[in-house]
Design an enzyme around this catalytic site. Structure first.
Site, PDB file in Angstrom:
ATOM      1  N   SER A  90      -6.492   1.350   4.333  1.00  0.00           N
ATOM      2  CA  SER A  90      -6.078   2.180   3.200  1.00  0.00           C
ATOM      3  C   SER A  90      -7.203   2.980   2.577  1.00  0.00           C
ATOM      4  O   SER A  90      -6.953   4.002   1.954  1.00  0.00           O
ATOM      5  CB  SER A  90      -5.426   1.298   2.139  1.00  0.00           C
ATOM      6  OG  SER A  90      -6.296   0.263   1.744  1.00  0.00           O
ATOM      7  N   HIS A 111       0.568   1.292   4.942  1.00  0.00           N
ATOM      8  CA  HIS A 111       0.268   2.741   4.904  1.00  0.00           C
ATOM      9  C   HIS A 111       0.720   3.442   6.184  1.00  0.00           C
ATOM     10  O   HIS A 111       0.534   4.648   6.330  1.00  0.00           O
ATOM     11  CB  HIS A 111      -1.225   2.985   4.704  1.00  0.00           C
ATOM     12  CG  HIS A 111      -1.674   2.837   3.295  1.00  0.00           C
ATOM     13  ND1 HIS A 111      -1.456   3.786   2.330  1.00  0.00           N
ATOM     14  CD2 HIS A 111      -2.314   1.821   2.666  1.00  0.00           C
ATOM     15  CE1 HIS A 111      -1.957   3.387   1.178  1.00  0.00           C
ATOM     16  NE2 HIS A 111      -2.484   2.187   1.358  1.00  0.00           N
ATOM     17  N   LYS A 145       5.753   2.334  -0.894  1.00  0.00           N
ATOM     18  CA  LYS A 145       4.980   3.536  -0.549  1.00  0.00           C
ATOM     19  C   LYS A 145       5.948   4.584   0.020  1.00  0.00           C
ATOM     20  O   LYS A 145       6.788   5.078  -0.710  1.00  0.00           O
ATOM     21  CB  LYS A 145       3.841   3.167   0.399  1.00  0.00           C
ATOM     22  CG  LYS A 145       2.777   2.333  -0.322  1.00  0.00           C
ATOM     23  CD  LYS A 145       1.518   2.088   0.481  1.00  0.00           C
ATOM     24  CE  LYS A 145       0.448   1.450  -0.390  1.00  0.00           C
ATOM     25  NZ  LYS A 145       0.143   0.059  -0.033  1.00  0.00           N
TER      26      LYS A 145
HETATM   27  C1  PLP Z   1      -0.271  -1.194  -0.734  1.00  0.00           C
HETATM   28  C2  PLP Z   1      -0.526  -2.324   0.173  1.00  0.00           C
HETATM   29  C3  PLP Z   1      -0.036  -3.596  -0.124  1.00  0.00           C
HETATM   30  C4  PLP Z   1       0.647  -3.921  -1.419  1.00  0.00           C
HETATM   31  O1  PLP Z   1       1.960  -3.471  -1.442  1.00  0.00           O
HETATM   32  P1  PLP Z   1       2.883  -3.851  -2.679  1.00  0.00           P
HETATM   33  O2  PLP Z   1       4.269  -3.766  -2.128  1.00  0.00           O
HETATM   34  O3  PLP Z   1       2.617  -2.840  -3.733  1.00  0.00           O
HETATM   35  O4  PLP Z   1       2.530  -5.224  -3.099  1.00  0.00           O
HETATM   36  C5  PLP Z   1      -0.232  -4.595   0.800  1.00  0.00           C
HETATM   37  N1  PLP Z   1      -0.900  -4.378   1.960  1.00  0.00           N
HETATM   38  C6  PLP Z   1      -1.404  -3.169   2.256  1.00  0.00           C
HETATM   39  C7  PLP Z   1      -2.142  -2.976   3.543  1.00  0.00           C
HETATM   40  C8  PLP Z   1      -1.245  -2.101   1.369  1.00  0.00           C
HETATM   41  O5  PLP Z   1      -1.762  -0.910   1.660  1.00  0.00           O
END
Ligand code: PLP
Length: 409
Positions: free
Chosen positions: A198, A226, A263
């Site tokens: 990320s 992502h 996301k």
């Molecule tokens: C954004 C992200 C998370 C967290 O996601 P949430 O649903 O907001 O808890 C977990 N793992 C990765 C790799 C992320 O990029």
């Protein structure tokens, strides 16, 4: 008299403010989109948003919004229960079947966040004698999930390898060899990686990792938060990018995925595990976050389900994102910025110093561009960056405005 907590926290806060590291939360009025309205000093300001994970522009899609409305009307706010007591609605099963088809796995199970999903994985699936091998740049919730597993289950081991390094010193292979040579490692070996890193925008070499895992009889776990909506022709994730959706392919398959619905896939909240029926059954029977915490709200389940439907139905959205990313990278390069080549929608511009990154993002905001500067502890000291994230919702005009503002800095 001030107690120990107030004293040390006051000291921390004055240090953060002195060093320019204090984070201000920005307030958004209205929905997430390419153009949004911030409330700054009590006044509305229109800005272009380049820091959301709204990769496909689905957060405010009329069908996604209506699906949530309808679920709220049909089911009310929730069940006031965990899933195994009386907390499961039809839309939960529909969402989970859709996620399984989307990811190409037998089954899936939803959680209130990807954080929770990752916290369920190893503490539930590991037993004494197991070894968990993790990339050093894995997401914080993977790290915490591993810490939890090794704390609550005695005899679960862990090892870390250098980011994306599969061979040689401090590599995944070295960690696998050490695990096999360790007489205390008598159980399952697990390898876990982010699909898309990320903060870097780089991706994991899943076919090579699969090969290594096969050689050592290890299970491969990928958190592709992502990658969903971004990677591969249909946006199914980094495994699709590598041609690994079809488990019959010579490249093999990923054993277990975790991912977020917060996301690209609607942007509300929620996460999931997608894997074999056996893994999902164990998660349902034994996972502490599934046994002791409420279900994903049904409104979000319905919205996320619709977002996945749209993603698969309209591959032109995924293509639009890819075209925008290509355009942004070319333009940024031409303007003299150092952007790494990558197929992802994450374009980090390295500025090294954390305070500088925060100051730059403040000035960008004055210029009408919303990009966040990331520094320690989100990335290592000295690696601070402005992370620009591209969306299918952007026009080339928006991207031109981003590059122009960066040039003005
Ligand atoms: C954004 C992200 C998370 C967290 O996601 P949430 O649903 O907001 O808890 C977990 N793992 C990765 C790799 C992320 O990029």
């Amino acid at each position: 008299m001030p107690n120990a907590f107030t004293t040390r926290t006051d000291a921390l806060f004055s240090q953060l403010r002195k060093d320019g590291l204090w984070k201000e939360l920005q307030t958004i009025e209205g929905p997430m989109d390419a153009e949004i309205t911030l409330i700054r000093n009590g006044k509305p300001q229109k800005v272009l948003c380049f820091c959301s994970n709204n990769y496909l522009g689905l957060a405010n899609h009329p069908e996604v919004v209506e699906a949530g409305h309808k679920a709220l009307r049909d089911y009310g706010a929730g069940t006031a229960s965990v899933r195994f007591i009386c907390g499961t609605f039809g839309p939960h099963w529909e969402l989970e079947q859709r996620i399984a088809r989307y990811m190409g796995t037998e089954a899936s199970y939803s959680f209130v966040s990807a954080w929770t999903a990752n916290e369920a994985v190893f503490p539930t699936l590991c037993e004494a004698g197991d070894m968990i091998i993790s990339d050093e740049l894995n997401h914080a919730c993977i790290i915490d999930g591993i810490r939890l597993a090794t704390t609550i289950k005695k005899g679960v081991h862990k090892a870390v390898y250098a980011n994306n390094r599969l061979e040689g010193e401090k590599s995944l292979r070295a960690a696998l060899e050490a695990a096999r040579a360790n007489k205390d490692v008598t159980g399952q070996i697990w390898v876990i990686t982010d699909g898309v890193f990320s903060m870097e925008g780089s991706i994991a070499d899943l076919p090579a990792m699969r090969k290594l895992c096969d050689e050592f009889n290890a299970m491969l776990v990928v958190d592709d938060s992502h990658g969903h909506g971004v990677m591969g022709k249909l946006g199914r994730g980094t495994h699709e990018h590598w041609g690994m959706v079809d488990g019959g392919s010579h490249l093999g398959r990923v054993d277990l995925f975790t991912g977020t619905l917060g996301k690209a896939l609607g942007g509300g909240a929620g996460g999931f595990i997608a894997a074999s029926q056996q893994v999902i059954d164990l998660i349902i029977q034994r996972g502490r976050p599934t046994l002791f915490s409420n279900a994903l709200p049904v409104t979000i389940a319905a919205s996320a389900s619709k977002a996945i439907e749209i993603t698969l139905r309209e591959p032109q959205r995924v293509q639009r994102l890819k075209d925008n990313v290509q355009y942004a990278r070319t333009k940024l390069k031409a303007a003299g910025f150092d952007v790494l080549p990558s197929p992802t929608a994450i374009c980090p511009i390295i500025v090294h110093d954390t305070a500088k990154a925060i100051a730059m993002s403040k000035r960008l905001l004055d210029l009408g561009i919303f990009v966040i500067g990331f520094g320690y502890p989100v990335v290592p000291e000295g690696h601070a960056r402005l992370r620009c994230q591209i969306s299918a919702a952007h026009t080339t005009g928006h991207i031109d405005a981003l590059v122009e503002a960066l040039r003005k800095l």
